[in-house]
Scaffold this active site. Structure first.
Site, PDB file in Angstrom:
ATOM      1  CD  GLU A 115      55.342  34.097  43.542  1.00  0.00           C
ATOM      2  OE1 GLU A 115      56.530  33.795  43.724  1.00  0.00           O
ATOM      3  OE2 GLU A 115      54.615  34.592  44.434  1.00  0.00           O
ATOM      4  CB  VAL A 116      50.517  29.018  39.241  1.00  0.00           C
ATOM      5  CG1 VAL A 116      49.507  27.892  39.387  1.00  0.00           C
ATOM      6  CG2 VAL A 116      50.058  30.007  38.162  1.00  0.00           C
TER       7      VAL A 116
END
Length: 729
Positions: free
Chosen positions: A468-469
Site C-alpha cells: 500500500e502506497v
C-alpha cells in the site's frame, strides 16, 4: 556466402513471424510481435504461421527449422488472454483451443526436425509451442523460465499441453507443473527432461543448429518409475491420490485442477487424439466459468496497476535504498529490494545482531535458490554484495529512498524522520512501513514533509505481492512516483490509498477478525471458526491470521481504529485476558494455537490451545454452523470495503479487489470483495446485512454506499468495463 532473404506470410498487419533460410539449408523462424515488450500468441497469427510452414516445406533441401525470439528477454510469454474475454460461448473458446492444437500438430508432423531455441519467458502457449517441436534448448540466463501457469487464470493448457507434457516428462511432474502454475528455471527444466540442453545465450542459436543437423530425434522412454505410474495396474491408484490431494487443497472452489487430472488420465487411457478433443472441449467450458472470469479480472487489474506505476518520462526511479531496522520486516524488504529489484541496500540497526539477522534473511533466500539449481554460487555471492549494514548512518548520503521498519511507535518514527533528514541527502524520500499510524502524524515536524510517504508491506514480504502506497496531504507527486517505481522494481503490486486510520487492508481486516473473535466468545471452538473461513476460500482462518500477525499488535491497532472510525471496530474486551497471559501468537509460540518445539525445531503440526477457553470464560461447543460463521465475518468485510470506496480510501473498486486478494488472501476465485458483491447481487448483500443486524447488532447495518448501489441497481463493475489485452501470467 550470404543468407537467403527472409520470407514472411503476406499479412502486413501481423508480421510477427519471419522465416529466413540459412546457407546450410536450415530455416530460422524469428518471433517478434510488433509494438509489444514481450511476444504473445494471438488468433490473428494462425494464418501467418501456417503460411510460413507451407513456404518452408517448398524448399526441397530444407534440413529443419529453428524457432527463436528476436525479443531481448522473451521467447513467448503466453497467449493473449484478451481473446478469451471476447468469447461469448464455450464453443467459441473451444474453437480457439482447436486452432492452436491444429497449428502445433502441423509443427509436430513436419518431416524434418524442429528445434525451439528458448531465451527468456517461455510460458503457457509459448511452452505448448515448444512442446510440439522435436527438441528444445534454452539459455542459462536467469530470465529464462518455463511453465504452464494457466491454472492461475482458472484454465488449463488448451493447445495440447495436457497431452504432450505427460508424454515428455511423465504424469507426476506434468501435473506438478500444471497444477501449481510454477515456473522452472533452466537447470530444473533440464533435470526434468523438459529441455534437451542448457547453454549460454550467445551460443543458443548455434546449439540449435547442431541439434537440427542431428536429424529427426527419437526420444528415449521415460525412466522406469514414471513408466510404472503410467502402467495400467498402477495408474488408477496414482490418479485417485492426485485427485484427493487436489481436492484437499482447492476445497472444490477451483474447477480447473481436477479437470487437468482427468484430461491427463483420459489421454493415457484413450490416446492422444481423443485427449486433444477432450482438452479443447473442457478448455472452452472453463473459459465461461465465473471462477475463470474472476481470476482473469484480477490478472488484468494487476497488469493495469503495474503499468500505471511505470515511471513517466523525467521521473527518476530510486537507485539506492536505505532501510532502518533489521528485523523481520526490514530483512524481508531488504531481500526483495536487492534480490528482485537488483538495487544496492544499506541497512541501519541499533545493534549488530539486527544487521546479521537481515543479512541472514537474504542469504537463506539465495541458498534455497542455489540448492534447487536455480542460481550459481558466483551469482549468489554477487547478489549478497548488494546488501550491507551498520549501526550508524554511514552510506545514507547516497541513498535515494529510505524505508523505515522500526517498532510501531509514533515518537520513534518521528525521530527516524529527523535522523534521516540530518544524515541523508536533501532529495531523499522517507517511506514508513507503519501498519496503523497516520502518515501525516509521522510527517509532523519534518523539514521536508513533501518527501514523507507510507509504504505498507505485508508479512512475509517475499511472498505477499501487495504494497500500500499512502501519501499524506503534503506528499509531492515526485515522491509518490518514486515510491510506486520502487514497488514495481521489487515485483510488487501497489495500490495508492488514502491516509486514513487502518489504510485499506487493515481497515477491512479488523471487522472480519473481530467477528471471528466474537464467535469464539460465544463458545464456538477455535478450529471450527478457522475451518469455516478456510472452507469459504481463505488460505488461513482468522484466528490463525491473528496468531501470525501477533495478538499484541492487533489489540494495539484496535483502539486506534475505534477512536477514529467508531465502535464497530472495538475488539471484544475479553481478549485482553490473552495479553495478560502473555499470548502474542506464533512469535512466542502461544496464541490461539500452541506451536511447541521438539529439540529446538518447530513442529509442522500445531494444535488449538484448549486452555484459552477458561481464560475467556467460555465452554466450547460447535453450534453456529460453518455457513453462518463465514457469513458473519465476510459480510462485515464487504460492508467495510464499500465504505472505504465511498470515503475515497481506495480510488476504485479494482484497487479494493486487488488489495483484499493480494493483501489478506480474500478468495481469488471470487475476484475480490466488489466482484463478489456484484456476483451475489447488491440487493442480496444488503438484505443479508439487514438480517444480521436484527440478529447480532448494529455493526451489521449496511453502509450508505451499498444502499445507494442497491437503490440505483448499479453494480460496482459496469458491463464491459474490462482491460482487453495482456499475456498469460
Amino acid at each position: 556466402m550470404n543468407a537467403r532473404p527472409p520470407l514472411s506470410a503476406a499479412d502486413p498487419e501481423t508480421g510477427a513471424f519471419t522465416l529466413t533460410i540459412r546457407p546450410d539449408n536450415i530455416g530460422v523462424i524469428s518471433i517478434d510481435v510488433p509494438g509489444e515488450k514481450v511476444n504473445t500468441l494471438q488468433a490473428a497469427f494462425a494464418r501467418q504461421i501456417m503460411a510460413l510452414l507451407q513456404q518452408a516445406q517448398r524448399h526441397a533441401a530444407l534440413r529443419g527449422l529453428i524457432l527463436i525470439s528476436d525479443k531481448p528477454d522473451s521467447f513467448i510469454a503466453g497467449a493473449d488472454i484478451g481473446m478469451l474475454d471476447a468469447c461469448r460461448s464455450a464453443l467459441q473458446a473451444q474453437e480457439l483451443a482447436q486452432q492452436g492444437q491444429a497449428i502445433f500438430a502441423s509443427i509436430e508432423a513436419l518431416p524434418f526436425p524442429v528445434v525451439a531455441a528458448i531465451h527468456g519467458a517461455c510460458l503457457g502457449g509459448g511452452l505448448e509451442l515448444a512442446l510440439a517441436c522435436d527438441r528444445r534448448v534454452c539459455s542459462s540466463d536467469d530470465k529464462t523460465v518455463l511453465g504452464l501457469p494457466e491454472v492461475q487464470l482458472g484454465l488449463l493448457p488448451g493447445s495440447g499441453g495436457t497431452q504432450r507434457l505427460p508424454r515428455l516428462i511423465g504424469a507426476p511432474r506434468a501435473l506438478d507443473l500444471m497444477l501449481s502454475g510454477r515456473r522452472l528455471r533452466a537447470g530444473q527444466a533440464l533435470k526434468w527432461r523438459l529441455v534437451d540442453d542448457v547453454v549460454p545465450a550467445d551460443i543458443l542459436l548455434d546449439t540449435a543448429v547442431g541439434l537440427v543437423k542431428q536429424g529427426k530425434y527419437r526420444r528415449p522412454s521415460l525412466p522406469w518409475p514414471l513408466r510404472l505410474l503410467h502402467s495400467a495396474p498402477v495408474r488408477p491408484w496414482f490418479f485417485r491420490l492426485a485427485r484427493r490431494q487436489t481436492r484437499a487443497r482447492t476445497r472444490g472452489h477451483y474447477p480447473a485442477p481436477e479437470k487437468m487430472i482427468q484430461l491427463v488420465r483420459y489421454g493415457l487411457d484413450n490416446g492422444d487424439q481423443a485427449g486433444y478433443q477432450a482438452e479443447a472441449k473442457v478448455f472452452g467450458k472453463l473459459v465461461m466459468t465465473p471462477e475463470s472470469a474472476a481470476l482473469r479480472s484480477l490478472f488484468f487489474a494487476s497488469a493495469a496497476l503495474k503499468k500505471q506505476s511505470e515511471p513517466a518520462a523525467g521521473d527518476a526511479a530510486p537507485r539506492r535504498i536505505g532501510i532502518l531496522g533489521g528485523g523481520l520486516m526490514g530483512g524481508g524488504i531488504a531481500c526483495v529490494t536487492a534480490l528482485r529489484a537488483g538495487l544496492p541496500v544499506r541497512i541501519r540497526d541499533i545493534n549488530e545482531e539486527g544487521i546479521d539477522s537481515a543479512l541472514r534473511h537474504s542469504w537463506l533466500a539465495l541458498e534455497k535458490r542455489r540448492r534447487s539449481k536455480g542460481l550459481r554460487p558466483a551469482e549468489q555471492q554477487r547478489q549478497m554484495l548488494l546488501i550491507s549494514g551498520g549501526t550508524d548512518f554511514h552510506g545514507f548520503r547516497r541513498v535515494d529512498l529510505v524505508i523505515e521498519a522500526v517498532y510501531e511507535d509514533l515518537a520513534l518514527k518521528r525521530q527516524m524522520v529527523a535522523e534521516v533528514e540530518r544524515n541523508a541527502a536533501p532529495a531523499t524520500i522517507f517511506a514508513t512501513n507503519t501498519s496503523s499510524l497516520p502518515i501525516h502524524q509521522i510527517a509532523a515536524g519534518a523539514q521536508r514533509p513533501q518527501q514523507v510517504i507510507g509504504l505498507h508491506y505485508f508479512s512475509p514480504v517475499e511472498k505477499m505481492p501487495l504494497v500500500e502506497v499512502i501519501p499524506h496531504a503534503q506528499t509531492s507527486a515526485a515522491t509518490i512516483a518514486g515510491a510506486l517505481a520502487l514497488a514495481r522494481q521489487q515485483g510488487k503490486t501497489a495500490i495508492v490509498v488514502a491516509d486514513r486510520a487502518g489504510f485499506y487492508v487493515n481497515r477491512i481486516l479488523a471487522p472480519y477478525v473481530n467477528e471471528a473473535a466474537r464467535c469464539l466468545i460465544e463458545g464456538e471452538p477455535i478450529d471450527a471458526i478457522d475451518q469455516a473461513l478456510v472452507g469459504f476460500g481463505f488460505p488461513v482462518g482468522p484466528l490463525t491470521l491473528l496468531d501470525e500477525v501477533g495478538i499484541d499488535i492487533a489489540l494495539k491497532i484496535a483502539p486506534i481504529l475505534t477512536q477514529q472510525l467508531g465502535e464497530r471496530f472495538s475488539a471484544p474486551p475479553a481478549l485482553e485476558a490473552l495479553l495478560a497471559d502473555e499470548r502474542k501468537g506464533r512469535k512466542n509460540r502461544r496464541g490461539f494455537y500452541l506451536y511447541p518445539t521438539r529439540r529446538g525445531v518447530w513442529r509442522r503440526t500445531r494444535r488449538a490451545d484448549r486452555s484459552i477457553y477458561p481464560l475467556l470464560g467460555v465452554a466450547p461447543k460447535a453450534h453456529l454452523g460453518a455457513a453462518l460463521i463465514a457469513q458473519r465475518c465476510v459480510m462485515l468485510l464487504l460492508n467495510e470495503a464499500a465504505r472505504c470506496l465511498d470515503e475515497g480510501v481506495i480510488q476504485c473498486a479494482r484497487d479494493g479487489d486487488i488489495g483484499a486478494v493480494f493483501g489478506l488472501g480474500f478468495p481469488p476465485f471470487t475476484g475480490g470483495p466488489f466482484r463478489y458483491i456484484d456476483r451475489l447481487g447488491v440487493d442480496k448483500v444488503v438484505d443479508t446485512l439487514l438480517l444480521l443486524q436484527q440478529q447480532f447488532g448494529d455493526r451489521f447495518a449496511p453502509c450508505a454506499r451499498l444502499l445507494a448501489q442497491r437503490d440505483q441497481r448499479q453494480p460496482f463493475y459496469p458491463a464491459g468495463a474490462e482491460a482487453k489485452r495482456s499475456p498469460s501470467p
